[in-house]
Design a protein around this motif. Structure first.
Motif, mmCIF file in Angstrom:
data_model
loop_
_atom_site.group_PDB
_atom_site.id
_atom_site.type_symbol
_atom_site.label_atom_id
_atom_site.label_comp_id
_atom_site.label_asym_id
_atom_site.label_seq_id
_atom_site.Cartn_x
_atom_site.Cartn_y
_atom_site.Cartn_z
ATOM 1 N N VAL A 1 0.837 -1.201 0.000
ATOM 2 C CA VAL A 1 0.000 0.000 0.000
ATOM 3 C C VAL A 1 0.872 1.251 0.000
ATOM 4 O O VAL A 1 0.561 2.241 -0.666
ATOM 5 C CB VAL A 1 -0.959 -0.017 1.214
ATOM 6 C CG1 VAL A 1 -1.624 1.338 1.398
ATOM 7 C CG2 VAL A 1 -2.019 -1.088 1.023
ATOM 8 N N GLY A 2 1.982 1.210 0.746
ATOM 9 C CA GLY A 2 2.902 2.346 0.744
ATOM 10 C C GLY A 2 3.435 2.638 -0.649
ATOM 11 O O GLY A 2 3.544 3.801 -1.061
ATOM 12 N N GLU A 3 3.730 1.592 -1.425
ATOM 13 C CA GLU A 3 4.196 1.784 -2.802
ATOM 14 C C GLU A 3 3.095 2.402 -3.666
ATOM 15 O O GLU A 3 3.361 3.271 -4.507
ATOM 16 C CB GLU A 3 4.640 0.446 -3.385
ATOM 17 C CG GLU A 3 5.859 -0.145 -2.692
ATOM 18 C CD GLU A 3 6.169 -1.549 -3.174
ATOM 19 O OE1 GLU A 3 5.436 -2.034 -4.066
ATOM 20 O OE2 GLU A 3 7.122 -2.157 -2.669
ATOM 21 N N GLY B 1 3.384 10.622 -7.052
ATOM 22 C CA GLY B 1 4.084 10.904 -8.301
ATOM 23 C C GLY B 1 3.155 11.274 -9.437
ATOM 24 O O GLY B 1 3.533 12.016 -10.349
ATOM 25 N N GLN B 2 1.920 10.771 -9.406
ATOM 26 C CA GLN B 2 0.936 11.076 -10.442
ATOM 27 C C GLN B 2 0.100 12.306 -10.122
ATOM 28 O O GLN B 2 -0.804 12.654 -10.875
ATOM 29 C CB GLN B 2 0.020 9.865 -10.661
ATOM 30 C CG GLN B 2 0.746 8.642 -11.208
ATOM 31 C CD GLN B 2 -0.149 7.419 -11.276
ATOM 32 O OE1 GLN B 2 -1.279 7.426 -10.784
ATOM 33 N NE2 GLN B 2 0.350 6.361 -11.891
ATOM 34 N N LEU C 1 -2.128 12.812 -4.873
ATOM 35 C CA LEU C 1 -2.036 13.098 -3.443
ATOM 36 C C LEU C 1 -0.949 14.147 -3.206
ATOM 37 O O LEU C 1 0.080 14.152 -3.892
ATOM 38 C CB LEU C 1 -1.669 11.829 -2.660
ATOM 39 C CG LEU C 1 -2.694 10.704 -2.555
ATOM 40 C CD1 LEU C 1 -2.087 9.528 -1.804
ATOM 41 C CD2 LEU C 1 -3.969 11.172 -1.879
ATOM 42 N N SER C 2 -1.181 15.017 -2.232
ATOM 43 C CA SER C 2 -0.139 15.932 -1.783
ATOM 44 C C SER C 2 0.746 15.201 -0.774
ATOM 45 O O SER C 2 0.410 14.118 -0.287
ATOM 46 C CB SER C 2 -0.755 17.170 -1.131
ATOM 47 O OG SER C 2 -1.407 16.819 0.089
ATOM 48 N N LEU C 3 1.882 15.805 -0.434
ATOM 49 C CA LEU C 3 2.776 15.181 0.544
ATOM 50 C C LEU C 3 2.111 15.074 1.915
ATOM 51 O O LEU C 3 2.313 14.105 2.642
ATOM 52 C CB LEU C 3 4.076 15.975 0.650
ATOM 53 C CG LEU C 3 5.008 15.905 -0.569
ATOM 54 C CD1 LEU C 3 6.248 16.755 -0.331
ATOM 55 C CD2 LEU C 3 5.407 14.473 -0.867
ATOM 56 N N GLY C 4 1.296 16.081 2.256
ATOM 57 C CA GLY C 4 0.589 16.021 3.536
ATOM 58 C C GLY C 4 -0.408 14.877 3.578
ATOM 59 O O GLY C 4 -0.511 14.156 4.578
#
Length: 219
Positions: free
Chosen positions: A16-18, A25-26, A29-32
């Motif tokens: 799931v982390g991958e 990368g696409q 999602l934002s980093l937050g």
């Protein structure tokens, strides 16, 4: 029992982390958002809890859709256990680390530099952070310092004096790296750092201060 109620493994959490990293990368999602969802995924116990972080991402196969292979139909046959190979002797084996100070970071920069007091044990718990632990002018209370890492997608640097040794053999990496640029031990000098734990999609590096190799050449 429904598939959504089954317990999840570390391998499923890492998968799931991958998927979440791919979503960052696409641009989905934002980093937050990535950090929040990764914390939820790491704490998930069932597939239903793990699917919460994936349910609104297009083109992502939910974990509950996974069907494990069936067990073979042949009857169980008891077999003698294979012989256990002898364990080669080792010159030094570091003891398990005691509990110690916790250094936390979430999308931040954390550093310990100068004449800071180093406890016998440190825990580094970080996500998407940059961490610097500089032992060159630190105040030591013990010769051996235990560092336990629980990290996701961070850069961790351990800067040690020239005569120090560092053991990174206990670091597990998942899509990351552990690089030791100093002597590995056993503890023969004034400082020996033993590092254990898990680094996911990040890196941990043990090194000397900048310019040490140049000083050796002209010293």
């Amino acid at each position: 029992m429904e598939a959504r109620d089954l317990r999840v493994s570390d391998a499923e959490r890492e998968h799931v982390g991958e998927l979440l990293q791919r979503a960052v990368g696409q641009g989905m999602l934002s980093l937050g958002e990535f950090t929040e969802r990764m914390d939820t995924a790491l704490a998930a116990k069932t597939r239903a809890e793990l699917n919460v972080v994936l349910v609104d991402l297009p083109g992502i196969q939910l974990i509950s859709d996974f069907t494990p292979p069936p067990y073979p139909d042949q009857p169980y046959v008891s077999r003698p256990a294979p012989p256990v190979p002898p364990v080669p002797p080792v010159a030094h084996r570091s003891p398990a680390p005691p509990p110690g100070e916790v250094i936390r970071g979430r999308m931040s920069s954390v550093s310990r530099t100068g004449s800071w007091n180093v406890p016998p044990a440190l825990e580094v718990n970080t996500r998407l952070s940059t961490v610097t632990l500089d032992f060159t002018r630190a105040v030591m209370t013990t010769q051996v310092v235990h560092v336990t890492i629980d990290d996701y997608a961070s850069t961790i640097s351990l800067i040690v004096p020239e005569e120090a040794t560092v053991d990174l053999n206990g670091v597990e990496t998942v899509g990351g790296s552990a690089t030791n640029k100093v002597r590995t031990g056993p503890p023969i000098g004034p400082l020996h750092v033993v590092v254990r734990g898990k680094v996911r999609f990040g890196n941990v590096t043990a090194k000397h201060p900048f310019g040490t190799s140049i000083r050796r050449m002209f010293g």
